[in-house]
Enzyme design. Sequence first.
Site, PDB file in Angstrom:
ATOM      1  N   SER A 283      -4.149  21.219 -20.298  1.00 56.95           N
ATOM      2  CA  SER A 283      -5.431  20.838 -19.688  1.00 56.95           C
ATOM      3  C   SER A 283      -6.029  22.039 -18.958  1.00 56.95           C
ATOM      4  O   SER A 283      -5.605  23.177 -19.191  1.00 56.95           O
ATOM      5  CB  SER A 283      -5.231  19.662 -18.727  1.00 56.95           C
ATOM      6  OG  SER A 283      -6.479  19.123 -18.349  1.00 56.95           O
ATOM      7  N   ASN A 284      -7.013  21.809 -18.107  1.00 60.58           N
ATOM      8  CA  ASN A 284      -7.647  22.883 -17.333  1.00 60.58           C
ATOM      9  C   ASN A 284      -8.118  22.307 -15.994  1.00 60.58           C
ATOM     10  O   ASN A 284      -8.112  21.090 -15.807  1.00 60.58           O
ATOM     11  CB  ASN A 284      -8.806  23.485 -18.138  1.00 60.58           C
ATOM     12  CG  ASN A 284      -9.864  22.452 -18.431  1.00 60.58           C
ATOM     13  OD1 ASN A 284     -10.517  21.934 -17.540  1.00 60.58           O
ATOM     14  ND2 ASN A 284     -10.016  22.109 -19.707  1.00 60.58           N
ATOM     15  N   PRO A 285      -8.510  23.171 -15.039  1.00 58.22           N
ATOM     16  CA  PRO A 285      -8.794  22.656 -13.684  1.00 58.22           C
ATOM     17  C   PRO A 285     -10.200  22.083 -13.467  1.00 58.22           C
ATOM     18  O   PRO A 285     -10.625  21.927 -12.319  1.00 58.22           O
ATOM     19  CB  PRO A 285      -8.591  23.896 -12.796  1.00 58.22           C
ATOM     20  CG  PRO A 285      -8.852  25.057 -13.674  1.00 58.22           C
ATOM     21  CD  PRO A 285      -8.610  24.644 -15.097  1.00 58.22           C
TER      22      PRO A 285
END
Length: 411
Positions: free
Chosen positions: A221-223
Site C-alpha cells: 500500500s502507500n501512505p
Amino acid sequence: MTERALEGRRVLLGVTGGIAAYKTPELVRQLVERGADVQVVMTPAARQFVAPLALQVVSRRTVVSDLFARSEGAEVRHIAMAREADLALIAPATANLLGKLAHGIADDPVTTVFLAVTAPTLIAPAMNDEMWRHPAVAAAVERLEEWRYRFVGPEEGFLAEGYAGVGRMSEPETIAATLAAMPYSTIARAGGGAPGDLDGVRVLITAGPTREHLDPVRFLSNPSSGRMGYALAAEAAARGARVTLVSGPAEISAPAGVELVRVTSAEEMLAASQRAFATADVFIAAAAVADFRPARRFDHKQKKATLDPHLELEPTPDILETLARDKGERFVVGFAAETENVIASAHDKLLRKHADLVVANDVGMPDIGFAAEENQVSIVAPDGSVIELDRAAKRTVAGGVWDAIVTTRKA
Ligand code: CTP
C-alpha cells in the site's frame, strides 16, 4: 470532515442586535475550535446584548463596532475586511438586518461591511415568531436566497417573550457545523452568494490508497490519507453535485450528502468506479492506487518460514486510463504526484490517460501532498496551460480545483 474543517479559513462574523447575541462568544469559540480565524463586526445595538470585549477575547482580534473610529484603521477598512473573508456569517440576524441587506441599505457597521462581501455567506436569523412570519421578512429571505445567501434556522423553541415559537437562533454548534460544510469557491460573486454551480451534476471521485493483499494480514500500500479526494467530494456536494466517492481504506468519515463506497483493492475500486462512471458527468481520479499487486494471493495467513522472500508482482488495472478511454461526453480529471519535471510529466500523463485536466503535486516538497493537511497544486490543461493554486488547506485547494473544472467544462 475532520473536526478542524475550518483550518486556515478567515471567517467574518457580523453580530446584530438581538437577545441571541449573548450566544456569540460561544459561537466564536466553536469556530476557533474548528481552526477558523474570526473577525467580528457588530452593530451598536448588538453591544447592548454582548460585550465587545468578550468577543475580542475569544476571537483574539479587535472587534469592529464603529467604522469611523480612528483606532480601527483607515476609512476603507470595511472593504478590506470584506475582501479578506473566505467565509462570512451573520448571527444573530435581526429582521432589521434582513430587510436592509435585501435592499442594499448600508447604515451600520454590519450592513456596510456585508454589502462588500463576495465570500459565501451564511445567515442565522433570530427574532420574535410574529416578526419571522411577517411578509416583509419572508420576502427579504426569499430575495436573499435567490442571491444564494444560505440560511440556518431559525428554530422552534422557547423565545425571550416567554413562550414557544419559531424564531430562536440555531445553537452555536449547529451554525459552526453548517458553516464548515459551505463551499469554498475562490471565485468572488456579487451578492455574496454561495455557488450552486454543480447543481444536479453527477460526480464520481476515487480516493485514498488501495491495499493489495498477499494474505489476510500482509499487503502492499502507500501512505495516502484520502483527504484530498474527500475534500473534493465535500466541496462538490456543497455546490449541489450528486457525489459517489469510491474510497480505499481511509480514516475519514463520509462527507455530508456524499455516497461513500468502501473498497480495498485496485480491482474492487475499478469495479465500483465502473458502476458509478456509467451515469457520471465528471470523474476525478484522486486515489493513490497501488501500481502492483502480489501475483498470487493466499486465503490463509502464510508462515514466515514458508514465505518466498522474492515476491512476484503483477500490475493492477489503471482505473483512470481504463475508464477515460471510453469517456464520451464525461469530463475527466487525473492527479499526478511528481518529484521532477512536474508540469511536463503531468501533461504527458494527461495525454496518456485521456484526461481533460491533471492536478499536479510536487511531492518532493516538504509538508504537502501525501497524507499532509495542506496541498499546493498546479492544474494542467491539454493545451499545456497551467493554473497555479496557492498552498492551502486541502478543502481550499478543492475549491480551486472545482473552480477550474467548472470554468473549463463551460469553455
Ligand atoms: N491511477 C489509477 N489507477 C492506477 C494508477 C493510477 O486510476 N492503477 C490514477 C491516479 O488516481 C491518478 C493518476 O492515475 O489520477 C496518476 O497516477 P500515477 O500513479 O502517477 O500514474 P502512473 O501512470 O503510474 O505514472 P508514473 O509513471 O509517474 O508512476
